[in-house]
Scaffold this motif. Structure first.
Motif, PDB file in Angstrom:
ATOM      1  N   LEU A   2       1.053  -1.495  -0.223  1.00 18.94           N
ATOM      2  CA  LEU A   2      -0.275   0.532   0.024  1.00 18.94           C
ATOM      3  C   LEU A   2       1.012   1.604  -0.037  1.00 18.94           C
ATOM      4  O   LEU A   2       1.749   1.129   1.885  1.00 18.94           O
ATOM      5  CB  LEU A   2      -1.098   0.240   1.003  1.00 18.94           C
ATOM      6  CG  LEU A   2      -2.013  -0.732   1.154  1.00 18.94           C
ATOM      7  CD1 LEU A   2      -3.272  -0.469   3.229  1.00 18.94           C
ATOM      8  CD2 LEU A   2      -2.724  -0.772  -0.571  1.00 18.94           C
ATOM      9  N   VAL A   3       0.645   2.175  -0.881  1.00 20.01           N
ATOM     10  CA  VAL A   3       1.233   3.030  -1.354  1.00 20.01           C
ATOM     11  C   VAL A   3       0.944   4.374  -0.794  1.00 20.01           C
ATOM     12  O   VAL A   3      -0.288   4.394  -1.407  1.00 20.01           O
ATOM     13  CB  VAL A   3       2.290   3.898  -2.156  1.00 20.01           C
ATOM     14  CG1 VAL A   3       2.769   4.945  -2.270  1.00 20.01           C
ATOM     15  CG2 VAL A   3       2.686   2.346  -2.886  1.00 20.01           C
ATOM     16  N   LEU A   4       0.952   5.440   0.352  1.00 16.58           N
ATOM     17  CA  LEU A   4       0.356   6.803   0.694  1.00 16.58           C
ATOM     18  C   LEU A   4       0.866   7.845   0.829  1.00 16.58           C
ATOM     19  O   LEU A   4       1.753   7.426   0.121  1.00 16.58           O
ATOM     20  CB  LEU A   4       0.203   5.772   2.514  1.00 16.58           C
ATOM     21  CG  LEU A   4       0.277   5.275   3.282  1.00 16.58           C
ATOM     22  CD1 LEU A   4      -0.275   4.832   4.761  1.00 16.58           C
ATOM     23  CD2 LEU A   4      -0.977   3.743   2.524  1.00 16.58           C
ATOM     24  N   ASP A   5      -0.015   8.680   0.606  1.00 20.62           N
ATOM     25  CA  ASP A   5       0.050   9.817   0.842  1.00 20.62           C
ATOM     26  C   ASP A   5       1.264  10.079   2.167  1.00 20.62           C
ATOM     27  O   ASP A   5       2.062  11.827   1.637  1.00 20.62           O
ATOM     28  CB  ASP A   5      -0.597  10.864  -0.125  1.00 20.62           C
ATOM     29  CG  ASP A   5      -1.556  10.914   0.971  1.00 20.62           C
ATOM     30  OD1 ASP A   5      -1.598  10.061   2.399  1.00 20.62           O
ATOM     31  OD2 ASP A   5      -2.845  11.820   0.659  1.00 20.62           O
ATOM     32  N   ALA A   6       1.726   9.854   3.411  1.00 18.81           N
ATOM     33  CA  ALA A   6       2.089  10.334   3.818  1.00 18.81           C
ATOM     34  C   ALA A   6       3.586   9.432   3.852  1.00 18.81           C
ATOM     35  O   ALA A   6       2.991   7.514   3.372  1.00 18.81           O
ATOM     36  CB  ALA A   6       1.306   9.910   5.118  1.00 18.81           C
ATOM     37  N   GLY A   7       4.759   9.499   4.393  1.00 18.45           N
ATOM     38  CA  GLY A   7       5.767   9.031   4.507  1.00 18.45           C
ATOM     39  C   GLY A   7       6.600   9.523   5.680  1.00 18.45           C
ATOM     40  O   GLY A   7       6.006   9.835   6.673  1.00 18.45           O
ATOM     41  N   MET A   8       8.095   9.121   5.136  1.00 19.59           N
ATOM     42  CA  MET A   8       9.081   9.155   6.743  1.00 19.59           C
ATOM     43  C   MET A   8       8.563  11.077   6.996  1.00 19.59           C
ATOM     44  O   MET A   8       9.525  10.944   7.894  1.00 19.59           O
ATOM     45  CB  MET A   8      10.263   8.796   6.136  1.00 19.59           C
ATOM     46  CG  MET A   8      10.585   9.537   5.266  1.00 19.59           C
ATOM     47  SD  MET A   8      12.285   8.022   4.493  1.00 19.59           S
ATOM     48  CE  MET A   8      13.367   9.195   5.652  1.00 19.59           C
ATOM     49  N   CYS A  51      11.781   8.452  -1.687  1.00 15.72           N
ATOM     50  CA  CYS A  51      12.764   7.789  -2.667  1.00 15.72           C
ATOM     51  C   CYS A  51      14.300   7.078  -1.125  1.00 15.72           C
ATOM     52  O   CYS A  51      15.129   7.720  -1.767  1.00 15.72           O
ATOM     53  CB  CYS A  51      13.447   8.730  -3.180  1.00 15.72           C
ATOM     54  SG  CYS A  51      12.309   9.157  -4.568  1.00 15.72           S
ATOM     55  N   GLU A  52      13.736   6.653  -0.577  1.00 16.01           N
ATOM     56  CA  GLU A  52      14.071   5.222   0.758  1.00 16.01           C
ATOM     57  C   GLU A  52      13.428   4.572   1.438  1.00 16.01           C
ATOM     58  O   GLU A  52      12.495   4.277   1.425  1.00 16.01           O
ATOM     59  CB  GLU A  52      14.311   6.170   2.370  1.00 16.01           C
ATOM     60  CG  GLU A  52      14.862   8.495   1.814  1.00 16.01           C
ATOM     61  CD  GLU A  52      16.409   7.825   1.296  1.00 16.01           C
ATOM     62  OE1 GLU A  52      16.864   6.949   1.654  1.00 16.01           O
ATOM     63  OE2 GLU A  52      16.782   9.746   1.447  1.00 16.01           O
ATOM     64  N   SER A  53      14.607   3.555   1.228  1.00 12.71           N
ATOM     65  CA  SER A  53      13.513   1.967   1.426  1.00 12.71           C
ATOM     66  C   SER A  53      13.521   2.162   2.880  1.00 12.71           C
ATOM     67  O   SER A  53      12.044   1.086   2.867  1.00 12.71           O
ATOM     68  CB  SER A  53      14.753   1.048   0.662  1.00 12.71           C
ATOM     69  OG  SER A  53      14.841   1.392  -0.343  1.00 12.71           O
ATOM     70  N   SER A  54      13.952   2.860   3.833  1.00 14.11           N
ATOM     71  CA  SER A  54      13.910   3.329   4.928  1.00 14.11           C
ATOM     72  C   SER A  54      11.385   4.276   5.196  1.00 14.11           C
ATOM     73  O   SER A  54      11.569   3.525   6.139  1.00 14.11           O
ATOM     74  CB  SER A  54      14.673   4.084   5.221  1.00 14.11           C
ATOM     75  OG  SER A  54      14.753   5.072   5.128  1.00 14.11           O
ATOM     76  N   ASN A  70      12.756  16.128   0.708  1.00 18.76           N
ATOM     77  CA  ASN A  70      11.485  15.787  -1.212  1.00 18.76           C
ATOM     78  C   ASN A  70      10.878  17.318  -1.692  1.00 18.76           C
ATOM     79  O   ASN A  70      10.084  17.088  -1.863  1.00 18.76           O
ATOM     80  CB  ASN A  70      11.170  14.818  -1.665  1.00 18.76           C
ATOM     81  CG  ASN A  70      12.000  13.061  -0.906  1.00 18.76           C
ATOM     82  OD1 ASN A  70      11.223  12.420  -1.714  1.00 18.76           O
ATOM     83  ND2 ASN A  70      13.273  13.616  -1.183  1.00 18.76           N
ATOM     84  N   LEU A  71      10.903  18.094  -0.587  1.00 19.19           N
ATOM     85  CA  LEU A  71      10.259  19.460  -0.736  1.00 19.19           C
ATOM     86  C   LEU A  71       8.654  19.376  -0.518  1.00 19.19           C
ATOM     87  O   LEU A  71       7.940  19.678  -0.997  1.00 19.19           O
ATOM     88  CB  LEU A  71      10.307  20.162  -2.172  1.00 19.19           C
ATOM     89  CG  LEU A  71      11.714  21.254  -2.021  1.00 19.19           C
ATOM     90  CD1 LEU A  71      12.182  21.059  -3.624  1.00 19.19           C
ATOM     91  CD2 LEU A  71      11.525  21.620  -1.689  1.00 19.19           C
ATOM     92  N   ARG A  72       8.418  18.295  -0.016  1.00 23.03           N
ATOM     93  CA  ARG A  72       7.055  17.841   1.194  1.00 23.03           C
ATOM     94  C   ARG A  72       6.341  19.245   1.748  1.00 23.03           C
ATOM     95  O   ARG A  72       6.972  19.822   1.931  1.00 23.03           O
ATOM     96  CB  ARG A  72       7.245  16.799   1.590  1.00 23.03           C
ATOM     97  CG  ARG A  72       7.831  15.258   1.905  1.00 23.03           C
ATOM     98  CD  ARG A  72       7.139  14.857   0.643  1.00 23.03           C
ATOM     99  NE  ARG A  72       5.464  14.176   1.277  1.00 23.03           N
ATOM    100  CZ  ARG A  72       4.745  13.215   1.074  1.00 23.03           C
ATOM    101  NH1 ARG A  72       4.665  12.867  -0.063  1.00 23.03           N
ATOM    102  NH2 ARG A  72       3.828  12.533   1.842  1.00 23.03           N
TER     103      ARG A  72
END
Length: 390
Positions: A294-300, A336-339, A374-376
């Motif tokens: 599941l790819v979310l629009d929130a990340g680390m 763009c990080e596997s973590s 990532n300029l989020r």
């Protein structure tokens, strides 16, 4: 109100990702802390580093708690948001001269001093400012908190506090510091501690070092035992409020103190963690060779804890039907990080693009650690009193 009591359509109308704050739960938690502390005459300082969202902080400040700060900007923020300087402590292993001057200017309650050199610097800067700095000497008690090594702070190997081997020298330096008044002793062994025996062990160490100073003619007014009380990340709805009664009872029972001595605490996570939920939207579902994603629009960038130290957060699908067939997913973000992963092999009802996902117990070290990597976009937030319920 709990995130699952909200009309899902109202949440769907909000731009994700955002932090949702349950103000009712926050207030109930604050009341629980206050009852348990006031009953024993304990003083509580809120650790601002856990969450400095202004509305959250206002509720805490209104309860009469002090502030525990770890930077000059936090000291200024506490002042600007209504905390009396007389209830502000300033900790941290690397206070800059500018930060120290800010705290001296406001005449805060105490610096928690972490090295002999810091004592000398504060004494010099206080002399230049023509004031007396009140300090608590942070002692490293070498108590194992039995928690993640990144959030353990009380072992000899950690950077925090004055080691036992240097206390004689620290006491000598204090006697020669004309612009410093020793107010008390400060201890903090780590964070997310759920074993009350850790705090019992801390009490034993505090008693030893209090007696050590008093045997040498130094009166100790304040015993600051830090914080560290953990919360239930796995079952947030079963115990949404930490057992503050049990926590404070350990110190009431095992901490030896005189009638003139005050006991201070610096609690952060236990006050705010459960009131916050990170709400995100599914951007894509993806079937891999070994797992589903599941790819979310929130990340680390919105919640760093899982990437930083593999922290667990309960992940739920909002509005899921009770009989939905579960599927195991790796729940990941867009960075763009596997973590950038919130959880692996998470069992959730079948999800699709546009579904809302709740990442629970995110009120502590969530919003405050958000970044622009990532300029989020800057993180958004929604409060429970701004939204209806079903």
């Amino acid at each position: 109100m709990n995130i699952h009591q909200i009309d899902s359509q109202q949440l769907n109308n909000k731009q994700t990702p955002f932090y949702y704050y349950d103000l009712q739960l926050l207030n109930e938690t604050i009341a629980s802390v206050k009852r348990a502390a006031d009953r024993r005459g304990f003083h509580v300082h809120y650790a601002l580093k856990a969450n400095f969202n202004k509305r959250i902080v206002k509720h805490i400040q209104s309860a009469g708690f002090g502030a525990d700060c770890v930077s000059g900007n936090e000291v200024q923020f506490a002042i600007d948001n209504g905390f009396p300087a007389s209830q502000i402590t300033f900790a941290g292993a690397g206070k800059s001269d500018a930060e120290i001057r800010t705290a001296l200017q406001h005449k805060i309650f105490a610096f928690n001093v972490e090295s002999i050199q810091e004592l000398e610097v504060i004494n010099e800067l206080a002399g230049e400012s023509g004031v007396t700095a009140h300090v608590s000497l942070r002692i490293n008690p070498n108590v194992d908190a039995h928690t993640h090594h990144y959030i353990t702070t009380g072992l000899d190997e950690n950077k925090f506090g004055v080691p036992n081997s240097e206390l004689e020298q620290a006491a000598a330096v204090l006697r020669n510091c004309a612009h410093i008044q020793l107010l008390g002793l400060h201890f903090h062994v780590g964070s997310q501690i759920t074993d009350m025996n850790v705090f019992k062990s801390l009490c034993v160490k505090v008693n030893e070092w209090k007696n050590w100073f008093e045997e040498r003619g130094t009166q100790i007014k304040v015993l600051n035992v830090g914080g560290g009380l953990g919360v239930d990340y796995h079952q947030p709805d079963e115990q949404p409020i930490a057992d503050f009664e049990a926590y404070f009872e350990v110190f009431d029972k095992f901490l030896e103190r005189e009638s003139y001595q005050e006991v201070h605490f610096e609690l952060g996570r236990a006050l705010v963690a459960q009131c916050g939920t990170l709400v995100s939207r599914v951007l894509y579902t993806k079937s891999g060779v070994k797992t589903n994603f599941l790819v979310l629009d929130a990340g680390m960038t919105e919640l760093m804890r899982p990437a930083l130290y593999q922290a667990y957060h309960k992940i739920e699908k909002i509005g899921a039907l009770p009989d939905s067939t579960p599927i195991n997913y790796d729940v990941v973000g867009p960075i763009c990080e596997s973590s950038d992963c919130f959880g692996k092999n998470v069992s959730l009802p079948s999800a699709q693009r546009g579904d809302l996902i709740a990442i629970r117990t995110a009120g502590a070290y969530g919003e405050v650690m958000a970044s622009g990597y990532n300029l989020r976009n800057e993180i958004r937030y929604v409060y429970s009193d701004e939204i209806g319920h079903s």
